[in-house]
Design a protein around this motif. Structure first.
Motif, PDB file in Angstrom:
ATOM      1  N   GLY A   1     -12.132 -11.806  -5.122  1.00  9.70           N
ATOM      2  CA  GLY A   1     -11.239 -11.059  -6.003  1.00  9.70           C
ATOM      3  C   GLY A   1     -11.528  -9.570  -5.972  1.00  9.70           C
ATOM      4  N   LYS A   2     -11.964  -9.068  -4.824  1.00 10.03           N
ATOM      5  CA  LYS A   2     -12.377  -7.666  -4.704  1.00 10.03           C
ATOM      6  C   LYS A   2     -11.376  -6.884  -3.863  1.00 10.03           C
ATOM      7  CE  LYS A   2     -16.296  -4.893  -3.194  1.00 10.03           C
ATOM      8  NZ  LYS A   2     -17.634  -4.912  -2.625  1.00 10.03           N
ATOM      9  N   MET A   3     -10.972  -5.723  -4.357  1.00 10.31           N
ATOM     10  CA  MET A   3     -10.059  -4.828  -3.653  1.00 10.31           C
ATOM     11  C   MET A   3     -10.729  -3.484  -3.453  1.00 10.31           C
ATOM     12  SD  MET A   3      -6.655  -5.537  -5.912  1.00 10.31           S
ATOM     13  CE  MET A   3      -5.504  -4.645  -4.902  1.00 10.31           C
ATOM     14  N   CYS A   4     -10.411  -2.810  -2.342  1.00 11.83           N
ATOM     15  CA  CYS A   4     -10.924  -1.465  -2.079  1.00 11.83           C
ATOM     16  C   CYS A   4      -9.838  -0.641  -1.402  1.00 11.83           C
ATOM     17  CB  CYS A   4     -12.140  -1.492  -1.156  1.00 11.83           C
ATOM     18  SG  CYS A   4     -13.595  -2.275  -1.854  1.00 11.83           S
ATOM     19  N   ILE A   5      -9.864   0.664  -1.660  1.00 15.38           N
ATOM     20  CA  ILE A   5      -9.008   1.618  -0.961  1.00 15.38           C
ATOM     21  C   ILE A   5      -9.922   2.665  -0.348  1.00 15.38           C
ATOM     22  CG2 ILE A   5      -7.156   3.325  -1.127  1.00 15.38           C
ATOM     23  CD1 ILE A   5      -6.195   1.919  -3.660  1.00 15.38           C
TER      24      ILE A   5
ATOM     25  N   ALA B   1      -6.802  -0.305   3.128  1.00 14.11           N
ATOM     26  CA  ALA B   1      -6.985  -1.085   1.903  1.00 14.11           C
ATOM     27  C   ALA B   1      -7.453  -2.479   2.300  1.00 14.11           C
ATOM     28  CB  ALA B   1      -5.683  -1.163   1.124  1.00 14.11           C
ATOM     29  N   THR B   2      -8.376  -3.026   1.514  1.00 18.36           N
ATOM     30  CA  THR B   2      -8.888  -4.368   1.789  1.00 18.36           C
ATOM     31  C   THR B   2      -8.795  -5.234   0.536  1.00 18.36           C
ATOM     32  OG1 THR B   2     -11.175  -3.776   1.224  1.00 18.36           O
ATOM     33  CG2 THR B   2     -10.505  -3.507   3.528  1.00 18.36           C
ATOM     34  N   PHE B   3      -8.644  -6.536   0.769  1.00 19.17           N
ATOM     35  CA  PHE B   3      -8.599  -7.497  -0.327  1.00 19.17           C
ATOM     36  C   PHE B   3      -9.355  -8.749   0.091  1.00 19.17           C
ATOM     37  CE2 PHE B   3      -6.348 -11.177  -2.312  1.00 19.17           C
ATOM     38  CZ  PHE B   3      -6.752 -10.942  -3.614  1.00 19.17           C
ATOM     39  N   ASP B   4     -10.345  -9.130  -0.708  1.00 14.03           N
ATOM     40  CA  ASP B   4     -11.100 -10.359  -0.486  1.00 14.03           C
ATOM     41  C   ASP B   4     -10.667 -11.342  -1.570  1.00 14.03           C
ATOM     42  OD1 ASP B   4     -12.998 -12.446  -0.525  1.00 14.03           O
ATOM     43  OD2 ASP B   4     -14.608 -11.121   0.159  1.00 14.03           O
TER      44      ASP B   4
ATOM     45  N   LEU C   1       0.875  -1.165   0.000  1.00 15.47           N
ATOM     46  CA  LEU C   1       0.000   0.000   0.000  1.00 15.47           C
ATOM     47  C   LEU C   1       0.911   1.212   0.000  1.00 15.47           C
ATOM     48  CD1 LEU C   1      -2.787   1.374   0.270  1.00 15.47           C
ATOM     49  CD2 LEU C   1      -2.548   1.132   2.747  1.00 15.47           C
ATOM     50  N   GLY C   2       0.715   2.106  -0.954  1.00 18.58           N
ATOM     51  CA  GLY C   2       1.611   3.248  -1.062  1.00 18.58           C
ATOM     52  C   GLY C   2       0.935   4.457  -1.658  1.00 18.58           C
ATOM     53  N   VAL C   3       1.736   5.498  -1.855  1.00 17.96           N
ATOM     54  CA  VAL C   3       1.253   6.740  -2.435  1.00 17.96           C
ATOM     55  C   VAL C   3       2.213   7.146  -3.551  1.00 17.96           C
ATOM     56  CG1 VAL C   3       2.414   8.184  -0.699  1.00 17.96           C
ATOM     57  CG2 VAL C   3       0.455   9.090  -1.933  1.00 17.96           C
ATOM     58  N   THR C   4       1.649   7.547  -4.708  1.00 18.53           N
ATOM     59  CA  THR C   4       2.478   7.976  -5.825  1.00 18.53           C
ATOM     60  C   THR C   4       2.955   9.402  -5.583  1.00 18.53           C
ATOM     61  OG1 THR C   4       0.724   8.976  -7.172  1.00 18.53           O
ATOM     62  CG2 THR C   4       1.052   6.582  -7.383  1.00 18.53           C
TER      63      THR C   4
END
Length: 92
Positions: A79-83, A72-75, A33-36
């Motif tokens: 196959g679901k990701m959220c920020i 951030a979450t990952f299921d 998890l990062g920031v550009t």
């Protein structure tokens, strides 16, 4: 240090400063998890066979000189990701 940046790349492919992560790029496993440098959040998950990437959408950037709550979450089954940024979903 100098790096080349291609702003036409999709946000999820921009180089990100890691906030939290544990990963092996060669084994394609773990998370990051990062920031550009443009302030967008980037989340990557390695499943062992591929990297899945997600980035925050337009207008949802980290603000300079302000505290932010980032989640951030990952299921894996779905196959679901959220920020989330400050409790608001900014990417799915």
């Amino acid at each position: 240090m100098f790096i080349w940046d291609n702003p036409s790349l999709p946000r999820e492919e921009h180089i990100a400063q890691v906030i939290a992560g544990s990963y092996s790029t060669s084994d394609k496993c773990g998370f990051m998890l990062g920031v550009t440098k443009h302030g967008y959040l980037a989340f990557r998950v390695g499943t062992g066979s591929e990297w899945i990437s997600l980035a925050s959408e337009d207008g949802n950037k980290i603000k300079t000189y302000e505290w932010s709550h980032v989640t951030a979450t990952f299921d894996g089954k779905k196959g679901k990701m959220c920020i989330y940024l400050n409790e608001k979903k900014v990417a799915e």
